[in-house]
Design a protein around this motif. Structure first.
Motif, PDB file in Angstrom:
ATOM      1  N   GLU A 195      63.730  45.097  94.155  1.00  0.00           N
ATOM      2  CA  GLU A 195      62.614  45.160  93.070  1.00  0.00           C
ATOM      3  C   GLU A 195      61.886  46.660  93.056  1.00  0.00           C
ATOM      4  OE1 GLU A 195      59.490  42.642  93.602  1.00  0.00           O
ATOM      5  OE2 GLU A 195      59.158  43.028  95.718  1.00  0.00           O
ATOM      6  N   GLU A 196      61.762  47.237  94.107  1.00  0.00           N
ATOM      7  CA  GLU A 196      61.187  48.620  94.200  1.00  0.00           C
ATOM      8  C   GLU A 196      62.077  49.781  93.250  1.00  0.00           C
ATOM      9  OE1 GLU A 196      62.486  47.977  98.435  1.00  0.00           O
ATOM     10  OE2 GLU A 196      61.943  46.757  96.616  1.00  0.00           O
ATOM     11  N   TYR A 197      63.450  49.501  92.983  1.00  0.00           N
ATOM     12  CA  TYR A 197      64.013  50.389  92.358  1.00  0.00           C
ATOM     13  C   TYR A 197      64.574  50.015  90.746  1.00  0.00           C
ATOM     14  CZ  TYR A 197      64.722  51.680  97.049  1.00  0.00           C
ATOM     15  OH  TYR A 197      64.441  52.016  98.506  1.00  0.00           O
ATOM     16  N   ALA A 198      63.939  48.674  90.501  1.00  0.00           N
ATOM     17  CA  ALA A 198      64.470  48.168  89.499  1.00  0.00           C
ATOM     18  C   ALA A 198      64.035  49.040  87.957  1.00  0.00           C
ATOM     19  CB  ALA A 198      63.689  46.522  89.212  1.00  0.00           C
ATOM     20  N   ASP A 199      62.990  49.643  88.031  1.00  0.00           N
ATOM     21  CA  ASP A 199      62.602  50.368  86.867  1.00  0.00           C
ATOM     22  C   ASP A 199      63.407  51.608  86.532  1.00  0.00           C
ATOM     23  OD1 ASP A 199      60.500  48.742  86.084  1.00  0.00           O
ATOM     24  OD2 ASP A 199      58.727  50.217  86.725  1.00  0.00           O
ATOM     25  N   VAL A 200      64.415  52.159  87.684  1.00  0.00           N
ATOM     26  CA  VAL A 200      65.286  52.975  87.016  1.00  0.00           C
ATOM     27  C   VAL A 200      66.369  52.786  86.341  1.00  0.00           C
ATOM     28  CG1 VAL A 200      66.687  54.630  88.619  1.00  0.00           C
ATOM     29  CG2 VAL A 200      64.545  54.169  89.762  1.00  0.00           C
ATOM     30  N   VAL A 201      66.646  51.211  86.432  1.00  0.00           N
ATOM     31  CA  VAL A 201      67.580  50.828  85.865  1.00  0.00           C
ATOM     32  C   VAL A 201      67.315  49.916  84.428  1.00  0.00           C
ATOM     33  CG1 VAL A 201      69.584  51.154  87.513  1.00  0.00           C
ATOM     34  CG2 VAL A 201      68.196  49.137  87.318  1.00  0.00           C
ATOM     35  N   ARG A 202      66.052  49.504  84.668  1.00  0.00           N
ATOM     36  CA  ARG A 202      65.774  48.598  83.535  1.00  0.00           C
ATOM     37  C   ARG A 202      65.768  48.762  82.196  1.00  0.00           C
ATOM     38  NH1 ARG A 202      60.071  46.283  82.208  1.00  0.00           N
ATOM     39  NH2 ARG A 202      59.306  48.072  83.190  1.00  0.00           N
ATOM     40  N   PHE A 203      65.528  50.045  81.765  1.00  0.00           N
ATOM     41  CA  PHE A 203      65.693  50.588  80.583  1.00  0.00           C
ATOM     42  C   PHE A 203      66.780  51.062  79.952  1.00  0.00           C
ATOM     43  CE2 PHE A 203      61.223  51.205  82.233  1.00  0.00           C
ATOM     44  CZ  PHE A 203      60.578  49.928  81.427  1.00  0.00           C
ATOM     45  N   ASP A 204      67.866  50.999  80.800  1.00  0.00           N
ATOM     46  CA  ASP A 204      69.363  51.815  80.655  1.00  0.00           C
ATOM     47  C   ASP A 204      69.717  50.642  79.498  1.00  0.00           C
ATOM     48  OD1 ASP A 204      72.264  51.903  80.675  1.00  0.00           O
ATOM     49  OD2 ASP A 204      71.530  53.564  82.194  1.00  0.00           O
ATOM     50  N   PRO A 205      70.354  51.245  78.300  1.00  0.00           N
ATOM     51  CA  PRO A 205      71.148  50.444  77.228  1.00  0.00           C
ATOM     52  C   PRO A 205      72.197  49.657  77.834  1.00  0.00           C
ATOM     53  CG  PRO A 205      71.141  52.760  76.767  1.00  0.00           C
ATOM     54  CD  PRO A 205      70.265  52.746  77.979  1.00  0.00           C
ATOM     55  N   ALA A 206      72.802  50.245  78.684  1.00  0.00           N
ATOM     56  CA  ALA A 206      74.095  49.586  78.948  1.00  0.00           C
ATOM     57  C   ALA A 206      73.920  48.246  79.812  1.00  0.00           C
ATOM     58  CB  ALA A 206      75.079  50.790  79.938  1.00  0.00           C
ATOM     59  N   ILE A 207      72.773  48.097  80.298  1.00  0.00           N
ATOM     60  CA  ILE A 207      72.277  46.976  81.318  1.00  0.00           C
ATOM     61  C   ILE A 207      71.613  46.051  80.470  1.00  0.00           C
ATOM     62  CG2 ILE A 207      71.202  46.238  83.237  1.00  0.00           C
ATOM     63  CD1 ILE A 207      71.836  49.392  84.366  1.00  0.00           C
ATOM     64  N   ALA A 208      72.309  44.795  80.524  1.00  0.00           N
ATOM     65  CA  ALA A 208      71.621  43.447  79.811  1.00  0.00           C
ATOM     66  C   ALA A 208      70.522  42.848  80.831  1.00  0.00           C
ATOM     67  CB  ALA A 208      72.627  42.678  79.472  1.00  0.00           C
ATOM     68  N   HIS A 209      70.894  42.884  81.900  1.00  0.00           N
ATOM     69  CA  HIS A 209      69.727  42.255  82.731  1.00  0.00           C
ATOM     70  C   HIS A 209      69.773  42.874  84.421  1.00  0.00           C
ATOM     71  CE1 HIS A 209      67.667  39.047  84.897  1.00  0.00           C
ATOM     72  NE2 HIS A 209      68.660  38.910  85.721  1.00  0.00           N
ATOM     73  N   VAL A 210      68.300  42.968  84.906  1.00  0.00           N
ATOM     74  CA  VAL A 210      68.412  43.633  86.247  1.00  0.00           C
ATOM     75  C   VAL A 210      67.833  42.340  87.132  1.00  0.00           C
ATOM     76  CG1 VAL A 210      67.077  45.233  87.660  1.00  0.00           C
ATOM     77  CG2 VAL A 210      67.621  45.960  85.208  1.00  0.00           C
ATOM     78  N   ARG A 211      68.761  42.058  88.145  1.00  0.00           N
ATOM     79  CA  ARG A 211      68.494  41.051  89.200  1.00  0.00           C
ATOM     80  C   ARG A 211      67.725  41.622  90.139  1.00  0.00           C
ATOM     81  NH1 ARG A 211      66.683  37.631  92.135  1.00  0.00           N
ATOM     82  NH2 ARG A 211      67.478  35.770  92.323  1.00  0.00           N
ATOM     83  N   ARG A 212      66.480  41.520  90.250  1.00  0.00           N
ATOM     84  CA  ARG A 212      65.681  42.101  91.178  1.00  0.00           C
ATOM     85  C   ARG A 212      65.750  41.195  92.556  1.00  0.00           C
ATOM     86  NH1 ARG A 212      60.756  44.773  88.438  1.00  0.00           N
ATOM     87  NH2 ARG A 212      61.263  44.682  86.138  1.00  0.00           N
TER      88      ARG A 212
END
Length: 344
Positions: free
Chosen positions: A48-65
């Motif tokens: 969860e501490e790194y989720a914001d690095v990938v959360r807004f990437d348009p290629a990623i539909a879902h971030v599982r924290r």
């Protein structure tokens, strides 16, 4: 070569649970998969501490924290159920946690090579003259070879619209036309950190040349650098920011240069477009973690005892810390100016 199902993969999971730099370096693989299988639902698994690095990437539909209090083996066994619908899992971590998550999954599981033996030779048996470890980007890209896919782009982090709007207001409150050099003086392990008096001296050198200084770090890292903090606070041309990762990324997007340790922020600064001057202490770029992309400057003295560790240590085992102590501020300034620092 792996078999791709008719119509391509439907549900893809990319696993890179930690740390910050590795999560950033996993992005090219993620983007290559999104391009090859545009109709797939792509999920990225990370702490969860790194989720914001990938959360807004348009290629990623879902971030599982992975929450901090849910990382025990029994928790991971339960989480593994969420991967049962995936027809492709790309494990870029290879850790025990990642292997528990992927254990007995029916979908295709691809993994990146670790080069653990070669890395161990660099740390414990340099006399065997090991070749350099392939860069992490290349190692991660090899996970996609069975699919015939290339992942050769430079990582770029997307901070998100909210963070960029916040950063615009932040910059507006600090007017000035001078270029900004970012200082990233933190690192998890002590032997990766440049001495504080060197940072203070570099601050003076950079300011004397007319550039502004933006220091970015965790709050506890700032507290551990009181002399540098005082120098920044006493200078109108300097600021220190300890905001969350997405906001730091939005600020770093506007910094043409950054001075960093071998740390997660080194990779973040590079992925935000800064030219990085990276200072290596107890580790070494030969282990495969130099900043990704062209134009960066890597300063490593290559002492006879360097590298003494893969990830960092609490103190110098030889007691002299020459790898960082003898890396002087004038060398770093030369690298910032785009010139080769003098050889030792």
């Amino acid at each position: 070569r792996a078999t791709v199902p008719p119509g391509g993969f439907r549900r893809i999971a990319v696993l890179r649970l930690s740390s910050l730099g590795d999560v950033i370096l996993a992005l090219p693989v993620t983007h290559a998969l999104a391009r090859a299988f545009p109709g797939a639902h792509l999920a990225f698994w990370t702490k969860e501490e790194y989720a914001d690095v990938v959360r807004f990437d348009p290629a990623i539909a879902h971030v599982r924290r992975l929450e901090r209090d849910a990382r025990a083996v029994e928790d991971l066994v339960s989480m593994g159920v969420e991967l049962e619908d995936c027809d492709l899992i790309v494990d870029l971590h290879g850790s025990l946690r990642a292997r528990v998550l992927t254990f007995r999954q029916k979908g295709l599981v691809l993994r990146a090579p670790s080069f653990r033996v070669r890395r161990a030779r660099w740390v414990r048996a340099r006399w065997t003259a090991p070749p350099p470890v392939p860069p992490a980007l290349e190692r991660y890209a090899r996970a996609l070879r069975p699919l015939g896919l290339a992942a050769d782009e430079v990582p770029r982090v997307a901070p998100g619209d909210e963070a960029r709007a916040w950063a615009a207001e932040w910059w507006a409150a600090w007017p000035g036309a001078e270029p900004v050099v970012a200082f990233c003086p933190g690192a998890r392990h002590a032997t990766k950190r440049w001495p504080e008096d060197h940072w203070v001296a570099l601050h003076g050198l950079v300011r004397a040349r007319g550039a502004r200084v933006l220091a970015v770090s965790l709050a506890q890292e700032r507290a551990a650098l009181p002399a540098l903090a005082r120098a920044v606070e006493a200078d109108a041309g300097s600021r220190w920011c300890t905001e969350p990762l997405a906001r730091l990324a939005a600020l770093l997007e506007r910094c043409p240069q950054a001075v960093t340790h071998d740390s997660g922020l080194m990779h973040l600064a590079a992925a935000c477009g800064a030219r990085v001057v990276a200072l290596f202490g107890s580790t070494s770029p030969a282990l495969g973690f130099a900043p990704a992309g062209p134009g960066h400057a890597v300063l490593c003295r290559n002492e006879s005892c360097q590298p003494c560790t893969l990830h960092g240590r609490a103190d110098c085992p030889a007691g002299h810390f020459d790898c960082m102590r003898r890396l002087v501020p004038a060398d770093v300034l030369e690298a910032l100016l785009g010139q080769d620092p003098p050889r030792a």
